[in-house]
Design a protein around this motif. Structure first.
Motif, mmCIF file in Angstrom:
data_model
loop_
_atom_site.group_PDB
_atom_site.id
_atom_site.type_symbol
_atom_site.label_atom_id
_atom_site.label_comp_id
_atom_site.label_asym_id
_atom_site.label_seq_id
_atom_site.Cartn_x
_atom_site.Cartn_y
_atom_site.Cartn_z
ATOM 1 N N UNK A 58 59.094 -11.905 36.118
ATOM 2 C CA UNK A 58 58.724 -13.256 36.505
ATOM 3 C C UNK A 58 57.211 -13.346 36.474
ATOM 4 N N UNK A 59 56.676 -14.502 36.801
ATOM 5 C CA UNK A 59 55.224 -14.670 36.759
ATOM 6 C C UNK A 59 54.520 -13.710 37.701
ATOM 7 N N UNK A 60 55.238 -13.214 38.697
ATOM 8 C CA UNK A 60 54.662 -12.239 39.622
ATOM 9 C C UNK A 60 54.626 -10.831 39.012
ATOM 10 N N UNK A 61 55.071 -10.706 37.777
ATOM 11 C CA UNK A 61 55.132 -9.451 37.018
ATOM 12 C C UNK A 61 56.323 -8.571 37.356
ATOM 13 N N UNK A 62 57.046 -8.842 38.410
ATOM 14 C CA UNK A 62 58.249 -8.062 38.694
ATOM 15 C C UNK A 62 59.357 -8.993 39.160
ATOM 16 N N UNK A 63 60.586 -8.572 38.953
ATOM 17 C CA UNK A 63 61.729 -9.315 39.474
ATOM 18 C C UNK A 63 62.009 -8.858 40.900
ATOM 19 N N UNK A 64 62.442 -9.772 41.734
ATOM 20 C CA UNK A 64 62.822 -9.457 43.112
ATOM 21 C C UNK A 64 64.020 -8.512 43.062
ATOM 22 N N UNK A 65 64.060 -7.466 43.889
ATOM 23 C CA UNK A 65 65.221 -6.567 43.880
ATOM 24 C C UNK A 65 66.516 -7.327 44.153
ATOM 25 N N UNK A 66 67.573 -6.935 43.469
ATOM 26 C CA UNK A 66 68.882 -7.557 43.634
ATOM 27 C C UNK A 66 69.652 -7.514 42.329
ATOM 28 N N UNK A 67 70.881 -8.076 42.339
ATOM 29 C CA UNK A 67 71.731 -8.098 41.156
ATOM 30 C C UNK A 67 71.485 -9.402 40.394
ATOM 31 N N UNK A 68 70.784 -9.309 39.278
ATOM 32 C CA UNK A 68 70.438 -10.463 38.453
ATOM 33 C C UNK A 68 71.482 -10.651 37.355
ATOM 34 N N UNK A 69 71.778 -11.897 37.024
ATOM 35 C CA UNK A 69 72.622 -12.238 35.883
ATOM 36 C C UNK A 69 71.709 -12.716 34.769
ATOM 37 N N UNK A 70 71.879 -12.149 33.593
ATOM 38 C CA UNK A 70 71.010 -12.448 32.461
ATOM 39 C C UNK A 70 71.852 -13.022 31.335
ATOM 40 N N UNK A 71 71.435 -14.176 30.795
ATOM 41 C CA UNK A 71 72.181 -14.789 29.701
ATOM 42 C C UNK A 71 71.232 -15.201 28.583
ATOM 43 N N UNK A 72 71.759 -15.196 27.363
ATOM 44 C CA UNK A 72 70.979 -15.554 26.194
ATOM 45 C C UNK A 72 71.489 -16.868 25.636
ATOM 46 N N UNK A 73 70.574 -17.734 25.218
ATOM 47 C CA UNK A 73 70.957 -18.991 24.587
ATOM 48 C C UNK A 73 69.955 -19.371 23.520
ATOM 49 N N UNK A 74 70.375 -20.270 22.629
ATOM 50 C CA UNK A 74 69.442 -20.779 21.626
ATOM 51 C C UNK A 74 68.576 -21.834 22.274
ATOM 52 N N UNK A 75 67.273 -21.687 22.144
ATOM 53 C CA UNK A 75 66.330 -22.614 22.766
ATOM 54 C C UNK A 75 66.202 -23.872 21.918
ATOM 55 N N UNK A 76 66.317 -25.023 22.565
ATOM 56 C CA UNK A 76 66.132 -26.296 21.889
ATOM 57 C C UNK A 76 64.763 -26.849 22.282
ATOM 58 N N UNK A 77 64.685 -28.115 22.539
ATOM 59 C CA UNK A 77 63.420 -28.709 22.971
ATOM 60 C C UNK A 77 63.084 -28.240 24.380
ATOM 61 N N UNK A 78 61.791 -28.204 24.702
ATOM 62 C CA UNK A 78 61.373 -27.804 26.037
ATOM 63 C C UNK A 78 62.043 -28.694 27.071
ATOM 64 N N UNK A 79 62.491 -28.084 28.158
ATOM 65 C CA UNK A 79 63.135 -28.838 29.229
ATOM 66 C C UNK A 79 64.638 -28.947 29.081
ATOM 67 N N UNK A 80 65.196 -28.624 27.903
ATOM 68 C CA UNK A 80 66.644 -28.666 27.712
ATOM 69 C C UNK A 80 67.244 -27.291 27.985
ATOM 70 N N UNK A 81 68.496 -27.311 28.458
ATOM 71 C CA UNK A 81 69.190 -26.046 28.697
ATOM 72 C C UNK A 81 69.481 -25.357 27.360
#
Length: 102
Positions: A58-81
């Motif tokens: 993250x912008x803090x350079x590290x992720x907070x400890x815990x179980x993170x879910x990571x998903x990949x998607x095709x990026x469209x226009x900024x602001x869209x899912x």
């Protein structure tokens, strides 16, 4: 076509790399990581071989400890899912500094 982590077994102080191969060359892809109400999104572009490498942070350079879910998607226009690309989400356990995988 698939995704994974490097290193595969250990996460130290929130740093880890997530990679995806076999993607459509030239398209933008977004990696979204979630932990409860925390979310981090990194947008990148695949290289000509269809490989994308994302730093999990993250912008803090590290992720907070815990179980993170990571998903990949095709990026469209900024602001869209990002659009689903058919790769199931993965989970990664981020350990606190000094933490050790069982």
């Amino acid at each position: 076509k698939g995704c994974g982590y490097y290193p595969e077994q250990a996460v130290f102080e929130g740093y880890q790399v997530f990679w995806c191969a076999g993607l459509e060359p030239g398209l933008r892809y977004a990696l979204t990581s979630r932990l409860d109400d925390q979310m981090d999104r990194v947008i990148n572009t695949s290289d000509p071989s269809g490989l994308v490498v994302f730093p999990l942070r993250q912008s803090s350079d590290t992720l907070i400890p815990g179980l993170w879910t990571v998903s990949l998607g095709q990026a469209l226009a900024d602001g869209q899912e990002p659009v689903d690309v058919g790769i199931p989400p993965l989970s990664v356990q981020i350990l606190p500094p000094g933490g050790v995988n069982p």
